[in-house]
Enzyme design. Sequence first.
Site, PDB file in Angstrom:
ATOM      1  N   LYS A  65      -6.819 -48.357  75.761  1.00 62.73           N
ATOM      2  CA  LYS A  65      -6.898 -47.547  76.979  1.00 62.73           C
ATOM      3  C   LYS A  65      -5.528 -46.982  77.362  1.00 62.73           C
ATOM      4  O   LYS A  65      -5.398 -45.781  77.591  1.00 62.73           O
ATOM      5  CB  LYS A  65      -7.466 -48.390  78.142  1.00 62.73           C
ATOM      6  N   THR A  66      -4.512 -47.857  77.397  1.00 64.72           N
ATOM      7  CA  THR A  66      -3.164 -47.382  77.734  1.00 64.72           C
ATOM      8  C   THR A  66      -2.706 -46.359  76.690  1.00 64.72           C
ATOM      9  O   THR A  66      -2.137 -45.312  77.020  1.00 64.72           O
ATOM     10  CB  THR A  66      -2.189 -48.572  77.802  1.00 64.72           C
ATOM     11  N   ASP A 110      -3.679 -47.951  85.757  1.00 64.87           N
ATOM     12  CA  ASP A 110      -4.241 -49.044  84.972  1.00 64.87           C
ATOM     13  C   ASP A 110      -4.935 -50.016  85.931  1.00 64.87           C
ATOM     14  O   ASP A 110      -4.552 -50.094  87.099  1.00 64.87           O
ATOM     15  CB  ASP A 110      -3.098 -49.761  84.246  1.00 64.87           C
ATOM     16  N   THR A 159     -11.011 -52.746  82.845  1.00 60.56           N
ATOM     17  CA  THR A 159     -11.731 -53.672  81.985  1.00 60.56           C
ATOM     18  C   THR A 159     -13.030 -54.089  82.670  1.00 60.56           C
ATOM     19  O   THR A 159     -13.848 -54.785  82.090  1.00 60.56           O
ATOM     20  CB  THR A 159     -10.888 -54.944  81.730  1.00 60.56           C
ATOM     21  N   ARG A 218      -5.199 -54.629  69.270  1.00 60.47           N
ATOM     22  CA  ARG A 218      -4.016 -55.378  69.707  1.00 60.47           C
ATOM     23  C   ARG A 218      -3.922 -56.710  68.963  1.00 60.47           C
ATOM     24  O   ARG A 218      -2.846 -57.122  68.551  1.00 60.47           O
ATOM     25  CB  ARG A 218      -4.035 -55.634  71.214  1.00 60.47           C
TER      26      ARG A 218
HETATM   27  N1  ATP Z   1      -7.246 -46.708  67.899  1.00 64.09           N
HETATM   28  C1  ATP Z   1      -6.104 -47.348  67.627  1.00 64.09           C
HETATM   29  N2  ATP Z   1      -5.451 -47.132  66.477  1.00 64.09           N
HETATM   30  C2  ATP Z   1      -4.323 -47.819  66.195  1.00 64.09           C
HETATM   31  N3  ATP Z   1      -3.738 -48.709  67.025  1.00 64.09           N
HETATM   32  C3  ATP Z   1      -4.343 -48.941  68.191  1.00 64.09           C
HETATM   33  C4  ATP Z   1      -5.533 -48.264  68.555  1.00 64.09           C
HETATM   34  N4  ATP Z   1      -5.912 -48.678  69.786  1.00 64.09           N
HETATM   35  C5  ATP Z   1      -5.000 -49.586  70.158  1.00 64.09           C
HETATM   36  N5  ATP Z   1      -4.048 -49.737  69.214  1.00 64.09           N
HETATM   37  C6  ATP Z   1      -2.923 -50.678  69.255  1.00 64.09           C
HETATM   38  O1  ATP Z   1      -3.306 -51.773  70.063  1.00 64.09           O
HETATM   39  C7  ATP Z   1      -2.342 -52.035  71.066  1.00 64.09           C
HETATM   40  C8  ATP Z   1      -3.072 -52.241  72.376  1.00 64.09           C
HETATM   41  O2  ATP Z   1      -3.608 -51.027  72.853  1.00 64.09           O
HETATM   42  P1  ATP Z   1      -3.566 -50.649  74.406  1.00 64.09           P
HETATM   43  O3  ATP Z   1      -2.338 -51.205  75.034  1.00 64.09           O
HETATM   44  O4  ATP Z   1      -3.753 -49.200  74.502  1.00 64.09           O
HETATM   45  O5  ATP Z   1      -4.847 -51.428  74.919  1.00 64.09           O
HETATM   46  P2  ATP Z   1      -5.489 -51.431  76.370  1.00 64.09           P
HETATM   47  O6  ATP Z   1      -6.924 -51.043  76.193  1.00 64.09           O
HETATM   48  O7  ATP Z   1      -4.672 -50.637  77.307  1.00 64.09           O
HETATM   49  O8  ATP Z   1      -5.442 -52.971  76.762  1.00 64.09           O
HETATM   50  P3  ATP Z   1      -5.347 -53.638  78.247  1.00 64.09           P
HETATM   51  O9  ATP Z   1      -6.721 -53.564  78.846  1.00 64.09           O
HETATM   52  O10 ATP Z   1      -4.968 -55.076  77.954  1.00 64.09           O
HETATM   53  O11 ATP Z   1      -4.304 -52.908  79.007  1.00 64.09           O
HETATM   54  C9  ATP Z   1      -1.409 -50.842  71.093  1.00 64.09           C
HETATM   55  O12 ATP Z   1      -0.091 -51.266  71.023  1.00 64.09           O
HETATM   56  C10 ATP Z   1      -1.721 -50.033  69.860  1.00 64.09           C
HETATM   57  O13 ATP Z   1      -0.665 -50.153  68.958  1.00 64.09           O
HETATM   58 MG    MG Z   2      -3.437 -51.261  78.872  1.00 69.82          MG
END
Ligand code: ATP
Ligand code: MG
Length: 339
Positions: A65-66, A110, A159, A218
């Site tokens: 998401k981030t 977020d 989430t 992640r």
């Molecule tokens: N589609 C993708 N392809 C490659 N790497 C990814 C992908 N999605 C996420 N990642 C990797 O996974 C890690 C976590 O992703 P991200 O921080 O965007 O998750 P999030 O959904 O924001 O989690 P949270 O809910 O904990 O904030 C990132 O550092 C990224 O490197």
């Molecule tokens: Mg995030």
Amino acid sequence: MSDELSPEATSFEQGYEGALRPATLAEFVGQAKVRSQLSLLLNAATMQQRTPDHILLAGPPGLGKTTLSMIVATELDKPLHQTSGPAIQHAGDLAAVLSALTPGEVLFIDEIHRMARSAEEMLYLAMEDFKVDIMVGKGAGATSVPLELSPFTLVGATTRSGLLPNPLRDRFGFTAHLEFYGTDELVSVVRRAAGLLGFGLSEQGIEEIAGRSRGTPRIANRLLRRVRDFSLVHDTPGDTATVQAALALYDVDEHGLDRLDREVLRAVVERFGGGPVGLSTLAVSVGEEAETIEAVVEPFLVRTGLLTRTPRGRVATRLGWEHVGAVPPPAPGAPPALM
Ligand SMILES: Nc1ncnc2c1ncn2[C@@H]1O[C@H](COP(=O)(O)OP(=O)(O)OP(=O)(O)O)[C@@H](O)[C@H]1O
Ligand SMILES: [Mg+2]
């Protein structure tokens, strides 16, 4: 030696997380549906020279998401302002953020479900009309002064989309539901990340990590870093044996269950007779936050068929009993086991 990482080491790890983050939609692995939906939305807006509709990204932690919020800003070639729900405790906090936005800027909030109620109401108007009403003065003499904002695109992440009030949810033009990644997609994530880290990992090694990453990029990246560490320190090649040895050291089993997952499952089976047991009781019994159990542990255990949710609480399945090495009770109506 202590187990704690030094602050430098932590930021080093975070540096890696940053380095592994895909920067564009084309680099973003998997989630094909969301990718094409987003791409259409952004392209249409760019062609019409307007800001795209507000975007809600919903899904479990670690699915991107981030990362996607950053990609939206990059693809639009606009600056990104990042904040989070818990940082917005008063409407004034939000007003300060909104009034500082430049035209077309992407505002990422977020954990948007954790924003203060008063700020939520301010956000409704801001999202719809790019306006806020600022209260000036106190008590009977207080007046509200309208303030025009620059047009912006809000990207909200949550989430827990179920916790968002309907009026807020309705103001997003597009909601992306991020799903857990398939093993093939995780293989691509691990292969890409290993390449970026300059770590030579065999195809089987890549698959082994992907299979234990519980559908989450992640986690895939985190396991990859532990395997790389192991290979570096023990001077072993990036093969299946190294992956297995490294992940055994970190208590990640072949299904990707970690210590907490197994503790939760064991608690349901051993302390609560297989359930049903309520979430908060379960959380207390393993010494974890209910939110962590609900958002991280449970969806995975449910998805792998080890646990089910019932209206009366969580219940371990037959597979769940077997996974912790216990004998499941006979199914109702089944003939009694022979002695
Ligand atoms: N589609 C993708 N392809 C490659 N790497 C990814 C992908 N999605 C996420 N990642 C990797 O996974 C890690 C976590 O992703 P991200 O921080 O965007 O998750 P999030 O959904 O924001 O989690 P949270 O809910 O904990 O904030 C990132 O550092 C990224 O490197
Ligand atoms: Mg995030």
